[in-house]
Design an enzyme around this catalytic site. Sequence first.
Site, PDB file in Angstrom:
ATOM      1  N   LYS A  13     -32.433  31.307 -15.763  1.00 16.45           N
ATOM      2  CA  LYS A  13     -33.813  31.609 -15.382  1.00 16.45           C
ATOM      3  C   LYS A  13     -34.007  31.593 -13.859  1.00 16.45           C
ATOM      4  O   LYS A  13     -34.591  32.510 -13.293  1.00 16.45           O
ATOM      5  CB  LYS A  13     -34.696  30.527 -16.009  1.00 16.45           C
ATOM      6  CG  LYS A  13     -36.080  30.901 -16.315  1.00 16.45           C
ATOM      7  CD  LYS A  13     -36.638  29.946 -17.381  1.00 16.45           C
ATOM      8  CE  LYS A  13     -36.396  28.468 -17.083  1.00 16.45           C
ATOM      9  NZ  LYS A  13     -37.404  27.862 -16.220  1.00 16.45           N
ATOM     10  N   ARG A  88     -45.209  24.393 -20.124  1.00 18.83           N
ATOM     11  CA  ARG A  88     -44.174  23.910 -21.040  1.00 18.83           C
ATOM     12  C   ARG A  88     -44.758  23.422 -22.357  1.00 18.83           C
ATOM     13  O   ARG A  88     -44.018  23.097 -23.276  1.00 18.83           O
ATOM     14  CB  ARG A  88     -43.373  22.786 -20.381  1.00 18.83           C
ATOM     15  CG  ARG A  88     -42.379  23.346 -19.379  1.00 18.83           C
ATOM     16  CD  ARG A  88     -41.295  22.359 -19.081  1.00 18.83           C
ATOM     17  NE  ARG A  88     -40.241  22.992 -18.306  1.00 18.83           N
ATOM     18  CZ  ARG A  88     -39.767  22.517 -17.174  1.00 18.83           C
ATOM     19  NH1 ARG A  88     -40.220  21.390 -16.700  1.00 18.83           N
ATOM     20  NH2 ARG A  88     -38.817  23.135 -16.536  1.00 18.83           N
ATOM     21  N   ARG A 127     -18.356  25.952 -16.697  1.00 18.34           N
ATOM     22  CA  ARG A 127     -18.634  25.895 -15.258  1.00 18.34           C
ATOM     23  C   ARG A 127     -18.022  24.652 -14.641  1.00 18.34           C
ATOM     24  O   ARG A 127     -17.923  23.612 -15.271  1.00 18.34           O
ATOM     25  CB  ARG A 127     -20.150  25.847 -14.995  1.00 18.34           C
ATOM     26  CG  ARG A 127     -20.898  27.012 -15.542  1.00 18.34           C
ATOM     27  CD  ARG A 127     -22.209  27.228 -14.841  1.00 18.34           C
ATOM     28  NE  ARG A 127     -23.142  26.116 -14.897  1.00 18.34           N
ATOM     29  CZ  ARG A 127     -24.437  26.240 -14.583  1.00 18.34           C
ATOM     30  NH1 ARG A 127     -24.921  27.404 -14.217  1.00 18.34           N
ATOM     31  NH2 ARG A 127     -25.234  25.198 -14.644  1.00 18.34           N
ATOM     32  N   ARG A 160     -20.123  19.029 -14.371  1.00 25.04           N
ATOM     33  CA  ARG A 160     -21.344  18.261 -14.100  1.00 25.04           C
ATOM     34  C   ARG A 160     -21.923  17.686 -15.397  1.00 25.04           C
ATOM     35  O   ARG A 160     -21.812  18.272 -16.463  1.00 25.04           O
ATOM     36  CB  ARG A 160     -22.395  19.156 -13.449  1.00 25.04           C
ATOM     37  CG  ARG A 160     -21.959  19.752 -12.130  1.00 25.04           C
ATOM     38  CD  ARG A 160     -23.098  20.436 -11.453  1.00 25.04           C
ATOM     39  NE  ARG A 160     -23.818  21.300 -12.398  1.00 25.04           N
ATOM     40  CZ  ARG A 160     -25.003  21.826 -12.154  1.00 25.04           C
ATOM     41  NH1 ARG A 160     -25.613  21.581 -11.016  1.00 25.04           N
ATOM     42  NH2 ARG A 160     -25.596  22.603 -13.036  1.00 25.04           N
ATOM     43  N   ARG A 171     -30.888  18.883 -24.523  1.00 27.20           N
ATOM     44  CA  ARG A 171     -31.944  19.577 -23.791  1.00 27.20           C
ATOM     45  C   ARG A 171     -32.467  20.778 -24.576  1.00 27.20           C
ATOM     46  O   ARG A 171     -33.652  21.083 -24.563  1.00 27.20           O
ATOM     47  CB  ARG A 171     -31.424  20.031 -22.418  1.00 27.20           C
ATOM     48  CG  ARG A 171     -31.295  18.871 -21.444  1.00 27.20           C
ATOM     49  CD  ARG A 171     -30.587  19.280 -20.174  1.00 27.20           C
ATOM     50  NE  ARG A 171     -31.319  20.277 -19.412  1.00 27.20           N
ATOM     51  CZ  ARG A 171     -30.734  21.142 -18.589  1.00 27.20           C
ATOM     52  NH1 ARG A 171     -29.432  21.153 -18.451  1.00 27.20           N
ATOM     53  NH2 ARG A 171     -31.457  22.000 -17.907  1.00 27.20           N
TER      54      ARG A 171
END
Length: 214
Positions: A13, A88, A127, A160, A171
């Site tokens: 995003k 949200r 990643r 990470r 999440r």
Amino acid sequence: MRLLLFGAPGVGKGTQAKLLSSKFNIPHISTGDILRQAVKDETELGKKAQEIMSKGDLVPDDIMIGIIKYRLSKSDCKAGFILDGFPRTTNQAIELDKLLNEMNIRDVKLVNISADEEEIVKRLNNRRACKECGHIFTLTEIEHSKSCPDCKAKESFYLREDDKEEVIRKRMEVFRKTTEPVLKYYEKKGKVILVNGLGSVEEVNKELLKTLYK
Ligand SMILES: [Zn+2]
């Protein structure tokens, strides 16, 4: 062009927001950033927000709306804006509607960048960040590198916390539960632009632009 940017964590995003922002020369307003700025500037609302956050509580909607109102009133928002990170919840959506009405802004669209959960998990898990310079690479990009292509640090790549599968799934679950009603709220008003978030940054951007020009 006035857009609310919406999408699951890890869908890219922020990257798309930046591309749109430079393409249309309108500000990318991340609510996280403007909140931090208000706290830093010690504005009235910033001070209130700071006090609430220091107790570990969430900043209430009326304060967030106040901070957003202040930002949207600036002259660089005249031609449009991209709001990222708000609303949200359905209540926030209702409050934002009130604010926009009050400001005579009626042409807001919600861009929903969607992607399959498994794909997002795979993508983020793939990643690696450089612990020296913070740059993020895909495993393919650094397949043959022993040092960071950016800062030349040796063996500095790591996964990470936010990119770990367990964390991502958690999440996503939170996102599904709390933010999907927001999508329904805008769908009922016929204000949703749907974009497939699968594919490279360039591919998603191309589709996004195509949909916006329709
Ligand atoms: Zn580096």
